[in-house]
Design a protein around this motif. Structure first.
Motif, PDB file in Angstrom:
ATOM      1  N   MET A  11      18.087  19.809   4.902  1.00 30.46           N
ATOM      2  CA  MET A  11      18.096  19.958   3.452  1.00 30.46           C
ATOM      3  C   MET A  11      17.683  18.667   2.745  1.00 30.46           C
ATOM      4  N   GLU A  12      17.854  17.535   3.389  1.00 27.07           N
ATOM      5  CA  GLU A  12      17.554  16.249   2.765  1.00 27.07           C
ATOM      6  C   GLU A  12      16.133  15.771   3.020  1.00 27.07           C
ATOM      7  N   ILE A  13      15.289  16.586   3.581  1.00 23.49           N
ATOM      8  CA  ILE A  13      13.934  16.146   3.939  1.00 23.49           C
ATOM      9  C   ILE A  13      13.174  15.716   2.683  1.00 23.49           C
ATOM     10  N   THR A  14      12.279  14.749   2.844  1.00 20.95           N
ATOM     11  CA  THR A  14      11.565  14.221   1.690  1.00 20.95           C
ATOM     12  C   THR A  14      10.667  15.278   1.071  1.00 20.95           C
ATOM     13  N   GLU A  15      10.485  15.168  -0.220  1.00 22.94           N
ATOM     14  CA  GLU A  15       9.651  16.131  -0.944  1.00 22.94           C
ATOM     15  C   GLU A  15       8.214  16.112  -0.429  1.00 22.94           C
ATOM     16  N   ASN A  16       7.669  14.917  -0.145  1.00 19.91           N
ATOM     17  CA  ASN A  16       6.298  14.836   0.368  1.00 19.91           C
ATOM     18  C   ASN A  16       6.144  15.626   1.655  1.00 19.91           C
ATOM     19  N   CYS A  17       7.093  15.466   2.560  1.00 21.25           N
ATOM     20  CA  CYS A  17       7.009  16.170   3.839  1.00 21.25           C
ATOM     21  C   CYS A  17       7.126  17.669   3.619  1.00 21.25           C
ATOM     22  N   TRP A  18       8.048  18.084   2.794  1.00 24.27           N
ATOM     23  CA  TRP A  18       8.242  19.509   2.530  1.00 24.27           C
ATOM     24  C   TRP A  18       6.982  20.122   1.942  1.00 24.27           C
ATOM     25  N   LEU A  19       6.389  19.446   0.972  1.00 25.31           N
ATOM     26  CA  LEU A  19       5.170  19.971   0.365  1.00 25.31           C
ATOM     27  C   LEU A  19       4.045  20.020   1.385  1.00 25.31           C
TER      28      LEU A  19
ATOM     29  N   ALA B 287      -7.730   6.688   7.100  1.00 28.91           N
ATOM     30  CA  ALA B 287      -7.939   8.101   6.780  1.00 28.91           C
ATOM     31  C   ALA B 287      -7.518   8.958   7.971  1.00 28.91           C
ATOM     32  N   GLY B 288      -6.619   9.902   7.721  1.00 30.73           N
ATOM     33  CA  GLY B 288      -6.140  10.786   8.775  1.00 30.73           C
ATOM     34  C   GLY B 288      -5.053  10.192   9.652  1.00 30.73           C
ATOM     35  N   GLY B 289      -4.544   9.010   9.316  1.00 32.93           N
ATOM     36  CA  GLY B 289      -3.580   8.340  10.184  1.00 32.93           C
ATOM     37  C   GLY B 289      -2.173   8.225   9.641  1.00 32.93           C
ATOM     38  N   SER B 290      -1.871   8.874   8.538  1.00 33.74           N
ATOM     39  CA  SER B 290      -0.527   8.788   7.957  1.00 33.74           C
ATOM     40  C   SER B 290       0.455   9.681   8.714  1.00 33.74           C
ATOM     41  N   TYR B 291       1.726   9.552   8.396  1.00 29.69           N
ATOM     42  CA  TYR B 291       2.725  10.411   9.049  1.00 29.69           C
ATOM     43  C   TYR B 291       2.506  11.873   8.677  1.00 29.69           C
ATOM     44  N   LEU B 292       1.999  12.134   7.485  1.00 30.21           N
ATOM     45  CA  LEU B 292       1.744  13.523   7.099  1.00 30.21           C
ATOM     46  C   LEU B 292       0.634  14.122   7.958  1.00 30.21           C
ATOM     47  N   GLU B 293      -0.401  13.337   8.219  1.00 24.80           N
ATOM     48  CA  GLU B 293      -1.475  13.819   9.083  1.00 24.80           C
ATOM     49  C   GLU B 293      -0.991  13.986  10.517  1.00 24.80           C
ATOM     50  N   ALA B 294      -0.129  13.073  10.961  1.00 23.73           N
ATOM     51  CA  ALA B 294       0.424  13.193  12.311  1.00 23.73           C
ATOM     52  C   ALA B 294       1.259  14.467  12.435  1.00 23.73           C
TER      53      ALA B 294
END
Length: 126
Positions: free
Chosen positions: A100-108, A78-85
């Protein structure tokens, strides 16, 4: 040079995530199967490499001066994913440029929260 371009574009940070761009700027060959790797370019700091822990040792081979943040890719605590980082690296009120090619998860994720703003960098010329 990238730090200056980021400042000139009035960005707080620019995210680089495609394997071709990573190779171009670092000489590091990276194959992003399931584990994202980012270079976070900030105007006033060394580039920061956000990498899965499994790749962290390889980061020592990159000649570009940088800071390093590792994340645990799977299973991420919990709290340790790349999105949290990323959330911990980027200020809440930052204006962030992305490839422009960034992943949708990161963009959101960059846009989550009332004080986050992202803008695309389609006029950000290397």
């Amino acid at each position: 040079m990238l730090q200056k371009k980021t400042a000139d574009a009035e960005l707080d940070a620019f995210l680089i995530s495609t394997k071709d761009s990573i190779f171009y700027f670092t000489g590091f060959r990276y194959e992003p199967f399931e584990r994202p790797f980012f270079i976070v370019v900030r105007p006033d700091k060394k580039p920061l490499f956000l990498t899965p822990r499994i790749e962290a040792e390889n980061m020592g081979t990159i000649a570009v001066p940088h800071d390093l943040v590792e994340y645990i890719d799977y299973p991420a605590p919990a709290g340790g994913s790349y999105l949290e980082a990323l959330k911990g690296i980027l200020p809440k009120d930052a204006t962030i440029g992305v490839e422009m090619e960034i992943t949708e998860n990161c963009w959101l994720h960059c846009q989550v929260g009332p004080q986050r703003s992202c803008r695309l960098s389609n006029n950000f010329a290397w």
